[in-house]
Write a protein that holds these residues in place. Structure first.
Motif, PDB file in Angstrom:
ATOM      1  N   THR A  78       1.156  -1.448   0.138  1.00 49.98           N
ATOM      2  CA  THR A  78      -0.481  -0.021   0.178  1.00 49.98           C
ATOM      3  C   THR A  78       1.126   0.960  -0.397  1.00 49.98           C
ATOM      4  O   THR A  78       0.429   2.262  -0.346  1.00 49.98           O
ATOM      5  N   GLN A  79       1.892   1.531   1.129  1.00 48.21           N
ATOM      6  CA  GLN A  79       2.419   2.698   0.950  1.00 48.21           C
ATOM      7  C   GLN A  79       3.532   2.639  -0.491  1.00 48.21           C
ATOM      8  O   GLN A  79       3.468   3.625  -0.754  1.00 48.21           O
ATOM      9  N   ALA A  80       4.191   1.518  -1.124  1.00 49.50           N
ATOM     10  CA  ALA A  80       4.466   2.027  -2.354  1.00 49.50           C
ATOM     11  C   ALA A  80       3.590   1.908  -3.443  1.00 49.50           C
ATOM     12  O   ALA A  80       3.549   3.280  -4.054  1.00 49.50           O
ATOM     13  N   LEU A  81       2.364   1.596  -3.652  1.00 53.37           N
ATOM     14  CA  LEU A  81       1.807   2.069  -3.905  1.00 53.37           C
ATOM     15  C   LEU A  81       1.139   4.101  -3.844  1.00 53.37           C
ATOM     16  O   LEU A  81       0.699   4.836  -4.913  1.00 53.37           O
ATOM     17  N   GLU A  82       1.219   3.815  -2.884  1.00 58.42           N
ATOM     18  CA  GLU A  82       1.193   5.627  -2.889  1.00 58.42           C
ATOM     19  C   GLU A  82       2.244   6.223  -3.021  1.00 58.42           C
ATOM     20  O   GLU A  82       1.793   7.304  -3.597  1.00 58.42           O
ATOM     21  N   LYS A  83       3.156   5.864  -2.583  1.00 56.25           N
ATOM     22  CA  LYS A  83       4.787   6.639  -3.292  1.00 56.25           C
ATOM     23  C   LYS A  83       4.147   6.925  -4.324  1.00 56.25           C
ATOM     24  O   LYS A  83       4.882   7.449  -5.487  1.00 56.25           O
ATOM     25  N   ARG A  86       1.964   8.969  -6.446  1.00 60.02           N
ATOM     26  CA  ARG A  86       2.010  10.430  -6.143  1.00 60.02           C
ATOM     27  C   ARG A  86       3.144  11.099  -7.460  1.00 60.02           C
ATOM     28  O   ARG A  86       3.428  11.884  -6.655  1.00 60.02           O
ATOM     29  N   HIS A  87       3.982   9.962  -7.166  1.00 56.04           N
ATOM     30  CA  HIS A  87       5.130  10.504  -8.122  1.00 56.04           C
ATOM     31  C   HIS A  87       6.183  10.751  -7.455  1.00 56.04           C
ATOM     32  O   HIS A  87       7.195  10.717  -7.684  1.00 56.04           O
ATOM     33  N   GLU A  88       6.722  10.061  -6.753  1.00 52.93           N
ATOM     34  CA  GLU A  88       7.772  10.291  -6.002  1.00 52.93           C
ATOM     35  C   GLU A  88       8.285   9.302  -5.110  1.00 52.93           C
ATOM     36  O   GLU A  88       9.359   8.287  -4.266  1.00 52.93           O
ATOM     37  N   VAL A  91      12.758   3.364  -7.479  1.00 52.02           N
ATOM     38  CA  VAL A  91      13.544   2.227  -7.618  1.00 52.02           C
ATOM     39  C   VAL A  91      13.612   1.736  -6.799  1.00 52.02           C
ATOM     40  O   VAL A  91      12.530   0.366  -6.780  1.00 52.02           O
ATOM     41  N   PHE A  92      13.916   2.071  -5.777  1.00 55.59           N
ATOM     42  CA  PHE A  92      13.041   0.798  -4.080  1.00 55.59           C
ATOM     43  C   PHE A  92      11.448   0.997  -3.740  1.00 55.59           C
ATOM     44  O   PHE A  92      10.980   0.416  -3.687  1.00 55.59           O
ATOM     45  N   SER A  93      10.701   1.897  -4.923  1.00 60.50           N
ATOM     46  CA  SER A  93       9.653   1.779  -4.490  1.00 60.50           C
ATOM     47  C   SER A  93       9.284   0.682  -5.085  1.00 60.50           C
ATOM     48  O   SER A  93       8.116  -0.478  -5.528  1.00 60.50           O
ATOM     49  N   TYR A  94       9.518  -0.098  -6.480  1.00 63.35           N
ATOM     50  CA  TYR A  94       9.266  -0.363  -7.076  1.00 63.35           C
ATOM     51  C   TYR A  94       9.522  -2.220  -6.604  1.00 63.35           C
ATOM     52  O   TYR A  94       8.729  -2.743  -6.843  1.00 63.35           O
ATOM     53  N   THR A  95      10.932  -2.184  -6.327  1.00 64.16           N
ATOM     54  CA  THR A  95      11.670  -2.990  -6.124  1.00 64.16           C
ATOM     55  C   THR A  95      10.717  -3.911  -4.495  1.00 64.16           C
ATOM     56  O   THR A  95      10.689  -5.265  -4.120  1.00 64.16           O
ATOM     57  N   THR A  96      10.045  -2.727  -3.855  1.00 60.72           N
ATOM     58  CA  THR A  96       9.201  -3.099  -2.744  1.00 60.72           C
ATOM     59  C   THR A  96       8.162  -3.660  -2.971  1.00 60.72           C
ATOM     60  O   THR A  96       7.439  -4.385  -2.937  1.00 60.72           O
TER      61      THR A  96
END
Length: 174
Positions: A78-83, A86-88, A91-96
């Protein structure tokens, strides 16, 4: 070595170094420090809840606690999808997102997020973190029970000079 380090300063200090992935991944597999790990909070992870939830999902996975894996993975996802929305994202958002999707049994979404990590930051653009997509896909395929695909991504990651090495892979409990 990690146990010796913990004797010199508190486990929460590892998060301050921003090396939590390197340090905590090893510690997560060590039963001797599980009480300390259980006391961690998002504040230890530079106040980034996604990192906390992802780490706790990894710990729970290594401990064989499926219910906690799902709960923490869902929160990290959920946190990764929110980032990302929000265009924030980085690479770590996607790997997570990739690994959490794998933990949740969302195979197609996991692979897609891993591929997006490679698109966001390919090895050709960043010698240090560009291989994170390959590492994430190797982890995803490991969780999904596809070792040949995992090995192919590890080979790709090892093909370029980086922090990843055969020795490090042997020491990595995942």
């Amino acid at each position: 070595l990690m146990r010796e380090a913990l004797g010199r300063f508190d486990i929460t200090r590892f998060g301050e170094t921003q090396l939590w992935g390197d340090c905590f991944d090893v510690l997560a597999a060590d039963g001797a420090v599980q009480a300390d790990v259980a006391r961690l909070s998002p504040a230890v992870f530079a106040g980034v809840p996604m990192q906390y939830y992802a780490f706790m999902a990894m710990v729970s996975h290594r401990r064989g606690d499926g219910a906690r894996v799902r709960a923490y993975a869902d929160s990290a996802r959920t946190q990764a999808l929110e980032k990302i929305s929000r265009h924030e994202a980085n690479v770590f958002s996607y790997t997570t997102l990739a690994l959490m999707n794998a933990f949740l049994g969302r195979a197609d979404d996991a692979v897609q997020a891993g591929r997006q990590a490679l698109e966001v930051l390919p090895p050709s653009k960043d010698a240090l973190f560009g291989l994170e997509g390959h590492v994430a896909l190797a982890q995803v395929y490991t969780v999904l029970g596809k070792p040949d695909s995992a090995v192919a991504h590890l080979r790709a990651a090892l093909a370029v000079p980086s922090y990843l090495s055969a020795g490090r892979l042997r020491a990595d409990p995942f």
